[in-house]
Write an enzyme that holds these catalytic residues in place. Structure first.
Site, PDB file in Angstrom:
ATOM      1  N   CYS A 140      56.686  77.059  99.240  1.00 27.27           N
ATOM      2  CA  CYS A 140      57.311  77.979 100.199  1.00 27.27           C
ATOM      3  C   CYS A 140      58.248  77.270 101.167  1.00 27.27           C
ATOM      4  CB  CYS A 140      56.239  78.741 100.967  1.00 27.27           C
ATOM      5  SG  CYS A 140      55.203  77.706 102.037  1.00 27.27           S
ATOM      6  N   CYS A 159      50.860  74.031 100.680  1.00 25.16           N
ATOM      7  CA  CYS A 159      49.992  74.698 101.643  1.00 25.16           C
ATOM      8  C   CYS A 159      48.835  75.387 100.920  1.00 25.16           C
ATOM      9  CB  CYS A 159      50.784  75.698 102.485  1.00 25.16           C
ATOM     10  SG  CYS A 159      51.381  77.150 101.571  1.00 25.16           S
ATOM     11  N   CYS A 248      19.353  84.567  66.274  1.00 29.39           N
ATOM     12  CA  CYS A 248      19.424  84.402  67.720  1.00 29.39           C
ATOM     13  C   CYS A 248      18.174  84.978  68.372  1.00 29.39           C
ATOM     14  CB  CYS A 248      20.685  85.093  68.247  1.00 29.39           C
ATOM     15  SG  CYS A 248      20.922  84.918  70.029  1.00 29.39           S
ATOM     16  N   HIS A 263      23.510  87.550  55.211  1.00 31.93           N
ATOM     17  CA  HIS A 263      23.747  88.289  53.964  1.00 31.93           C
ATOM     18  C   HIS A 263      23.214  87.584  52.725  1.00 31.93           C
ATOM     19  CE1 HIS A 263      26.949  85.364  53.415  1.00 31.93           C
ATOM     20  NE2 HIS A 263      27.469  85.720  54.574  1.00 31.93           N
ATOM     21  N   CYS A 268      29.699  84.426  51.105  1.00 35.76           N
ATOM     22  CA  CYS A 268      30.596  84.988  52.121  1.00 35.76           C
ATOM     23  C   CYS A 268      31.768  85.735  51.494  1.00 35.76           C
ATOM     24  CB  CYS A 268      31.107  83.869  53.032  1.00 35.76           C
ATOM     25  SG  CYS A 268      29.807  83.048  53.982  1.00 35.76           S
ATOM     26  N   CYS A 298      55.088 119.957  44.268  1.00 33.05           N
ATOM     27  CA  CYS A 298      55.169 119.060  45.439  1.00 33.05           C
ATOM     28  C   CYS A 298      54.321 117.800  45.297  1.00 33.05           C
ATOM     29  CB  CYS A 298      54.765 119.801  46.709  1.00 33.05           C
ATOM     30  SG  CYS A 298      53.001 120.233  46.781  1.00 33.05           S
ATOM     31  N   CYS A 308      38.515 130.593  39.155  1.00 28.29           N
ATOM     32  CA  CYS A 308      39.245 130.587  37.885  1.00 28.29           C
ATOM     33  C   CYS A 308      40.280 129.473  37.846  1.00 28.29           C
ATOM     34  CB  CYS A 308      39.914 131.944  37.669  1.00 28.29           C
ATOM     35  SG  CYS A 308      41.177 132.312  38.897  1.00 28.29           S
ATOM     36  N   CYS A 325      46.504 123.161  32.232  1.00 28.93           N
ATOM     37  CA  CYS A 325      47.726 122.589  31.643  1.00 28.93           C
ATOM     38  C   CYS A 325      48.793 122.287  32.674  1.00 28.93           C
ATOM     39  CB  CYS A 325      48.290 123.529  30.576  1.00 28.93           C
ATOM     40  SG  CYS A 325      49.002 125.052  31.255  1.00 28.93           S
TER      41      CYS A 325
END
Length: 562
Positions: A140, A159, A248, A263, A268, A298, A308, A325
């Site tokens: 400063c 300071c 743990c 596991h 792994c 689409c 049906c 079909c």
């Protein structure tokens, strides 16, 4: 520096035949660092700690926060004494060299000047003026009396207000505050925790100390934090046994290598593929392919669940077509089979026009059914395991005390019930991952698949017997009016089932981790036996007298019984 995987692999290469459930060393004190014992559970620890450490292996230790701080201070004091430097400087050195005392000593005695320059520890400290003249802050640029000015070993004056702002900003920016340097851009002098303790707020000091504590674990290749949410314990791992499962004190078990939940018996890479498959879109696409057809206009997938063959696509498409079909519905009517059949489809199918499409749909359907079979059983065992953990907690909190009163037996003699629940929890975990193992077991290896399914079925049967005994048979003693003469028989039965189930699952894990090698060895023995018998018969045909007879008889060796 070697990677963590390289370090672990090196330990694996040096180790002999792995003993997966016996652990690596007899005690954590056998480590090279010769660090003090910080055991799994203290003698006055509560039952929950005892239960959580039930399966703790000897190739790791669980560290509490006070253990970590003690190790930090031990290392700092060792470096400070050997190098004749302050503890603040020793902590800066250790932090730079990832808390490796040996490396600090090696680097320091090899080239002390270079280390000092790199780390920011000056050999001689610059002493600020001792008179009452004011000093100018380098940030400063205001003038302040000496008591309002602070500096580190370089002597650059700033300071206390600017120092506080500088330290506060770096602490709030993250763990980089541990490598703080002098605010002067041209100066590399390190800022130690003494300056932080002097100028930072209480909240910031707590945050800095948290970063400092965590750096001891995160910079150490043989230590990791427990990945369970909200857990503050760390694991000190000793490689070499081939078993990477650690438990743990919070009761969470995980794989040291990949930090996923424990596991075994799958590796792994298989776990990674399985988890990815469970979360990926691949099975969604298989379901869509197996259970829907694209709108001919689409291409949006449409599922037919009832009714049906007349299909109408959703807006804005609204295309009407035949489900069989995929032709326009305006071309259909009574002449093509009505609403529930399609002659055009049957003719085209006979001509083979839909063979490839049907083949793809059938493959997708089979793939989806196979995945669903294994996933549902994987998830079911996970649910059963969570239920068993809740039952264990209830047994600890309520049932043991109640049973102790009913049967006039001290709680210390009822631990066999907790042991049974612990074994069920562990077996559910193993059984859960056997379904991931089975999913990736090649379908063409029929002998291995049959052997695997047999072992898995036997494991499930044994586990169900144990589960029923501790869950159902125990009830009669909890609701009894007083001590029961059958309680000792129940104790013997439950302890026996626990032991038998434990041994079976340990053997199951070893068999799967060895790739079901017994199947190959049995096949080789059978082939060898068949070859020997064939040779013996030929010799008997060509030979004469007892000699050829012995040749034929000698082909029946102990391998024939395999």
């Amino acid at each position: 520096m070697d990677s963590e995987e390289d370090m672990l692999d090196a330990h694996d290469m040096e180790s002999g035949e792995d003993d997966f459930y016996s652990g690596g060393t007899d005690d954590c004190n056998d480590s090279d660092d010769g660090e003090p014992d910080y055991g799994f559970v203290e003698e006055d620890a509560d039952d929950s700690a005892m239960i959580a450490s039930h399966r703790s292996q000897k190739n790791f230790c669980v560290l509490r926060e006070e253990d970590i701080r003690r190790h930090q201070m031990d290392n700092i004091e060792r470096v400070s004494v050997v190098l004749s430097i302050t503890e603040v400087e020793a902590s800066i050195l250790l932090r730079h060299f990832h808390w490796s005392v040996g490396r600090v000593h090696d680097e320091w005695f090899a080239d002390e000047e270079r280390v000092r320059k790199t780390v920011g520890i000056l050999e001689s400290h610059v002493v600020p003026p001792s008179d009452d003249s004011e000093l100018t802050c380098g940030i400063c640029f205001d003038s302040y009396p000496p008591e309002k000015i602070a500096s580190v070993s370089c002597g650059h004056p700033f300071c206390t207000t600017c120092w506080t702002g500088y330290i506060s900003t770096t602490i709030n920016d993250g763990p980089g505050c541990l490598m703080l340097r002098c605010p002067d851009p041209s100066c590399l002098a390190a800022v130690g925790h003494d300056m932080v303790d002097k100028l930072a707020s209480e909240d910031e000091k707590e945050k800095y100390n948290r970063y400092f504590l965590r750096s001891y674990i995160e910079d150490n290749r043989k230590m990791k934090w427990c990945p369970a949410p909200g857990c503050d314990f760390a694991i000190d791992f000793v490689a070499g046994s081939g078993n990477y499962d650690v438990s743990c004190l919070c009761s969470f078990s995980f794989c040291w290598n990949c930090t996923e939940e424990a596991h075994r018996p799958v590796d792994c890479s298989t776990v990674s593929k399985w988890i990815l498959k469970n979360s990926a879109e691949s099975e969604n696409m298989n379901w869509i392919l197996a259970n829907s057809k694209p709108c001919p206009r689409c291409k949006r997938p449409i599922e037919k669940n009832q009714g049906c063959m007349h299909m109408t696509c959703t807006p804005p498409c609204k295309y009407e077509f035949c489900w069989l079909c995929l032709g326009a519905w305006m071309d259909h009517g009574e002449r093509t089979g009505g609403f529930y059949a399609c002659n055009r489809y049957e003719v085209a199918k006979q001509e083979g026009q839909y063979d490839e499409t049907e083949r793809r749909r059938e493959m997708a359907k089979n793939s989806l059914e196979r995945y669903t079979h294994y996933y549902e059983r994987w998830a079911s065992n996970q649910t059963s395991r969570q239920k068993a953990m809740a039952d264990l907690q209830q047994a600890q909190m309520q049932n043991l005390e109640k049973l102790s009163d009913k049967q006039c037996t001290p709680e210390s003699q009822l631990k066999f019930i907790l042991e049974a629940w612990l074994q069920i929890i562990e077996c559910r975990r193993v059984l859960k991952w056997t379904y991931a193992y089975g999913y990736y077991l090649p379908e063409h290896e029929h002998a291995k698949r049959q052997f695997f399914e047999y072992l898995q079925g036997e494991a499930e049967s044994g586990l169900e017997r144990l589960h029923q005994c501790v869950e159902k048979d125990l009830v009669q003693f909890l609701i009894a009016e007083g001590p029961s003469k059958d309680f000792n028989d129940f104790r013997t039965k439950l302890a026996g089932l626990t032991s038998v189930t434990k041994n079976y699952f340990e053997n199951l894990v070893k068999a799967l981790e060895n790739g079901l090698a017994d199947v190959d060895s049995h096949a080789a023995c059978s082939s060898k036996s068949t070859s020997s018998k064939s040779t013996g018969c030929s010799s008997k045909t060509r030979g004469k007298g007892k000699g050829s007879s012995r040749t034929g008889g000698s082909s029946r060796n102990p391998d024939d019984n395999l």
